[in-house]
Design a protein around this motif. Sequence first.
Motif, mmCIF file in Angstrom:
data_model
loop_
_atom_site.group_PDB
_atom_site.id
_atom_site.type_symbol
_atom_site.label_atom_id
_atom_site.label_comp_id
_atom_site.label_asym_id
_atom_site.label_seq_id
_atom_site.Cartn_x
_atom_site.Cartn_y
_atom_site.Cartn_z
ATOM 1 N N SER A 1 1.365 79.721 27.721
ATOM 2 C CA SER A 1 0.379 79.679 28.806
ATOM 3 C C SER A 1 0.725 80.697 29.878
ATOM 4 N N SER A 2 -0.267 81.016 30.675
ATOM 5 C CA SER A 2 -0.021 81.852 31.847
ATOM 6 C C SER A 2 0.926 81.090 32.776
ATOM 7 N N GLY A 3 1.944 81.794 33.247
ATOM 8 C CA GLY A 3 2.881 81.173 34.190
ATOM 9 C C GLY A 3 4.106 80.560 33.530
ATOM 10 N N ALA A 4 4.160 80.560 32.200
ATOM 11 C CA ALA A 4 5.302 79.952 31.507
ATOM 12 C C ALA A 4 6.584 80.766 31.705
ATOM 13 N N GLY A 5 6.410 82.045 32.061
ATOM 14 C CA GLY A 5 7.590 82.868 32.348
ATOM 15 C C GLY A 5 7.843 83.963 31.313
ATOM 16 N N LYS A 6 6.819 84.321 30.557
ATOM 17 C CA LYS A 6 6.987 85.317 29.486
ATOM 18 C C LYS A 6 7.452 86.668 30.037
ATOM 19 N N SER A 7 6.776 87.153 31.069
ATOM 20 C CA SER A 7 7.141 88.467 31.603
ATOM 21 C C SER A 7 8.489 88.411 32.307
ATOM 22 N N THR A 8 8.808 87.270 32.907
ATOM 23 C CA THR A 8 10.133 87.120 33.523
ATOM 24 C C THR A 8 11.203 87.265 32.443
ATOM 25 N N ILE A 9 10.954 86.674 31.281
ATOM 26 C CA ILE A 9 11.896 86.780 30.162
ATOM 27 C C ILE A 9 12.003 88.240 29.707
ATOM 28 N N LEU B 1 12.047 76.731 25.683
ATOM 29 C CA LEU B 1 11.759 75.884 26.850
ATOM 30 C C LEU B 1 12.350 76.580 28.062
ATOM 31 N N ASN B 2 11.474 77.041 28.939
ATOM 32 C CA ASN B 2 11.913 77.820 30.103
ATOM 33 C C ASN B 2 11.839 76.956 31.373
ATOM 34 N N LYS B 3 12.409 77.443 32.430
ATOM 35 C CA LYS B 3 12.454 76.755 33.729
ATOM 36 C C LYS B 3 13.265 75.454 33.629
ATOM 37 N N SER B 4 14.419 75.549 32.981
ATOM 38 C CA SER B 4 15.268 74.363 32.820
ATOM 39 C C SER B 4 15.685 73.823 34.188
ATOM 40 N N ASP B 5 15.639 74.687 35.214
ATOM 41 C CA ASP B 5 16.009 74.261 36.567
ATOM 42 C C ASP B 5 14.993 73.282 37.144
ATOM 43 N N LEU B 6 13.800 73.205 36.557
ATOM 44 C CA LEU B 6 12.753 72.333 37.116
ATOM 45 C C LEU B 6 12.604 71.025 36.342
ATOM 46 N N PRO C 1 5.076 93.087 36.253
ATOM 47 C CA PRO C 1 4.804 92.196 37.396
ATOM 48 C C PRO C 1 4.754 90.730 36.960
ATOM 49 N N THR C 2 5.262 89.857 37.816
ATOM 50 C CA THR C 2 5.175 88.409 37.590
ATOM 51 C C THR C 2 4.609 87.797 38.867
ATOM 52 N N ALA C 3 4.125 86.564 38.783
ATOM 53 C CA ALA C 3 3.598 85.930 40.003
ATOM 54 C C ALA C 3 3.810 84.427 39.945
ATOM 55 N N PRO C 4 3.990 83.807 41.111
ATOM 56 C CA PRO C 4 4.243 82.360 41.146
ATOM 57 C C PRO C 4 3.079 81.561 40.563
ATOM 58 N N LEU D 1 16.097 77.854 28.487
ATOM 59 C CA LEU D 1 16.378 78.960 29.412
ATOM 60 C C LEU D 1 16.083 78.622 30.855
ATOM 61 N N ASN D 2 16.723 79.357 31.721
ATOM 62 C CA ASN D 2 16.242 79.484 33.078
ATOM 63 C C ASN D 2 16.099 80.991 33.280
ATOM 64 N N ALA D 3 14.915 81.486 32.976
ATOM 65 C CA ALA D 3 14.726 82.939 32.962
ATOM 66 C C ALA D 3 14.868 83.530 34.351
ATOM 67 N N ARG D 4 14.455 82.759 35.355
ATOM 68 C CA ARG D 4 14.527 83.297 36.710
ATOM 69 C C ARG D 4 15.976 83.634 37.057
ATOM 70 N N HIS E 1 -2.632 84.412 35.429
ATOM 71 C CA HIS E 1 -2.989 85.462 34.458
ATOM 72 C C HIS E 1 -2.572 86.836 34.990
ATOM 73 N N THR E 2 -1.297 86.905 35.296
ATOM 74 C CA THR E 2 -0.726 88.101 35.896
ATOM 75 C C THR E 2 -0.695 89.275 34.909
ATOM 76 N N THR E 3 -0.230 89.001 33.690
ATOM 77 C CA THR E 3 -0.181 90.065 32.688
ATOM 78 C C THR E 3 -1.566 90.213 32.073
ATOM 79 N N THR E 4 -2.052 91.455 32.022
ATOM 80 C CA THR E 4 -3.397 91.646 31.477
ATOM 81 C C THR E 4 -3.384 92.541 30.244
ATOM 82 N N PRO F 1 -0.643 88.635 27.540
ATOM 83 C CA PRO F 1 -1.178 87.760 28.596
ATOM 84 C C PRO F 1 -1.170 86.305 28.146
ATOM 85 N N GLY F 2 -0.981 85.403 29.093
ATOM 86 C CA GLY F 2 -1.035 83.975 28.794
ATOM 87 C C GLY F 2 -2.404 83.619 28.238
ATOM 88 N N MET F 3 -2.403 82.677 27.289
ATOM 89 C CA MET F 3 -3.682 82.378 26.643
ATOM 90 C C MET F 3 -4.375 81.185 27.281
HETATM 91 N N1 LIG Z 1 11.921 77.943 38.582
HETATM 92 C C1 LIG Z 1 11.738 78.865 37.627
HETATM 93 N N2 LIG Z 1 10.744 79.729 37.738
HETATM 94 C C2 LIG Z 1 10.573 80.629 36.761
HETATM 95 C C3 LIG Z 1 11.430 80.693 35.638
HETATM 96 N N3 LIG Z 1 10.975 81.686 34.824
HETATM 97 C C4 LIG Z 1 9.911 82.233 35.428
HETATM 98 N N4 LIG Z 1 9.662 81.593 36.606
HETATM 99 C C5 LIG Z 1 8.609 81.884 37.567
HETATM 100 O O1 LIG Z 1 7.347 81.523 37.016
HETATM 101 C C6 LIG Z 1 6.331 82.374 37.551
HETATM 102 C C7 LIG Z 1 5.480 82.917 36.412
HETATM 103 O O2 LIG Z 1 6.256 83.789 35.632
HETATM 104 P P1 LIG Z 1 5.643 84.985 34.784
HETATM 105 O O3 LIG Z 1 6.789 85.637 34.092
HETATM 106 O O4 LIG Z 1 4.741 85.812 35.605
HETATM 107 O O5 LIG Z 1 4.772 84.153 33.717
HETATM 108 P P2 LIG Z 1 3.943 84.715 32.479
HETATM 109 O O6 LIG Z 1 4.159 83.758 31.381
HETATM 110 O O7 LIG Z 1 4.285 86.127 32.205
HETATM 111 O O8 LIG Z 1 2.421 84.591 33.004
HETATM 112 P P3 LIG Z 1 1.115 85.473 32.607
HETATM 113 O O9 LIG Z 1 1.502 86.910 32.656
HETATM 114 O O10 LIG Z 1 0.122 85.090 33.616
HETATM 115 O O11 LIG Z 1 0.748 85.023 31.224
HETATM 116 C C8 LIG Z 1 7.063 83.461 38.348
HETATM 117 O O12 LIG Z 1 6.993 83.121 39.710
HETATM 118 C C9 LIG Z 1 8.487 83.370 37.849
HETATM 119 O O13 LIG Z 1 9.443 83.771 38.823
HETATM 120 C C10 LIG Z 1 12.501 79.758 35.545
HETATM 121 O O14 LIG Z 1 13.294 79.718 34.602
HETATM 122 N N5 LIG Z 1 12.596 78.869 36.566
#
Ligand SMILES: Nc1nc2c(ncn2[C@@H]2O[C@H](COP(=O)(O)OP(=O)(O)OP(=O)(O)O)[C@@H](O)[C@H]2O)c(=O)[nH]1
Length: 349
Positions: free
Chosen positions: A197-205, A146-151, A216-219, A171-174, A229-232, A249-251
């Motif tokens: 899913s796309s945006g869950a924070g996989k690449s940030t982790i 479970l990521n983005k615990s800050d939200l 690369p990651t994207a908001p 986690l709070n991967a950011r 769908h940042t990661t391809t 890539p996010g599914m």
């Molecule tokens: N607030 C918050 N944002 C986060 C956290 N982890 C990741 N993010 C943000 O979420 C957004 C998406 O993160 P990515 O790592 O690109 O997500 P992804 O799962 O790799 O997405 P795809 O590559 O599209 O599948 C980025 O803007 C990150 O900075 C977190 O723990 N907290």
Amino acid sequence: MVSFGLVATLTGLGWNHHWEAAFAPFATTHIAGRIRLVHRGKFDVFTEFGEFDAEPNPKLRPGKDRAVTGDWVALTPDGTRIDAILPRRTAFVRRDPGDRMRPQAIAANADVAFLVMGLDLDYNVRRLERYLYLTAESGARPVIVLNKSDLCDDLATCVRECEKLAPLVVLNARAGEGIGLLSAQMQPHETAVLLGSSGAGKSTIANRLRGNELIPTAPVREHDSRGRHTTTRRELIQLEQGWLLMDVPGMRGLQVWTPHNPQALDIAFHDVAAILAEGCRFSDCRHDEEPGCLIRAALESGQLDEGRWDNYCKLRGELTRLGEATELQAKEKEKQRWKSLRKKAGLRT
Ligand SMILES: Nc1nc2c(ncn2[C@@H]2O[C@H](COP(=O)(O)OP(=O)(O)OP(=O)(O)O)[C@@H](O)[C@H]2O)c(=O)[nH]1
Ligand SMILES: [Mg+2]
Ligand SMILES: [Zn+2]
């Protein structure tokens, strides 16, 4: 040869007795490699001699023997051609979104599946259950991340919902909080795959674990937390922590494919399976209005969640329909095969 990786040993890439045995038929003629990256039909392969750009042997059947990230392969000694893909130990397979009657492997030979879910609008226990089914089917062990615990305003509820499903990491991967907990789930030289899913924070982790921002990651979109769908591409990464990670890539779709492991549904829904194994009063109980129905009783007492039961029925229904469709497809293929054989033999068809 492209460049040297972090650890130029096969063990560092996840090699062990199992792979040694599987590779034995090629040991005197080939070198062993592990697919790092697939791009436009070409493959980046890690070996103990460095990293190579290889092409598949044209004899490999394109639809069937397509190597994916994480696969172990037999390479020609110059590292340019993949002659064989070693049988996979685990494979995360879904239904090909392009060709619905075919499976699509996402990643191979992961020991652990990190099922990443954002604690924003991405959070959805039903989807998690579906991932858990696909993980049971793959043969890997699941860990819910479970990521983005800050939200999250109500972390306690989310944790309660998820911790009964599989081992859990928050986690709070950011900010990098909790990242060390992922390593605690891994044995040396094991491989994990990041799914979600796309945006869950996989690449940030992945970046946090590597200590850089190479991927690369994207908001995400603000109104629904969906990623872009940042990661391809699917990539295998060697970590200094001593284990390997696949970022994928996010599914978009998570359609199931026919089971190789008939027990997978019961593994993912072990509580439901336990109730069903105990047996309702009537052996053909439809778990509807029948007296002595254990499922109804569990739903009424709150022991079994209504949404979970519905999800189980839905998945089971999908698998049954898919099983019927593939059986029909196989029969049709067999019919066509006989027809062409008879034609070749000059018999009337
Ligand atoms: N607030 C918050 N944002 C986060 C956290 N982890 C990741 N993010 C943000 O979420 C957004 C998406 O993160 P990515 O790592 O690109 O997500 P992804 O799962 O790799 O997405 P795809 O590559 O599209 O599948 C980025 O803007 C990150 O900075 C977190 O723990 N907290
Ligand atoms: Mg990504
Ligand atoms: Zn019943």
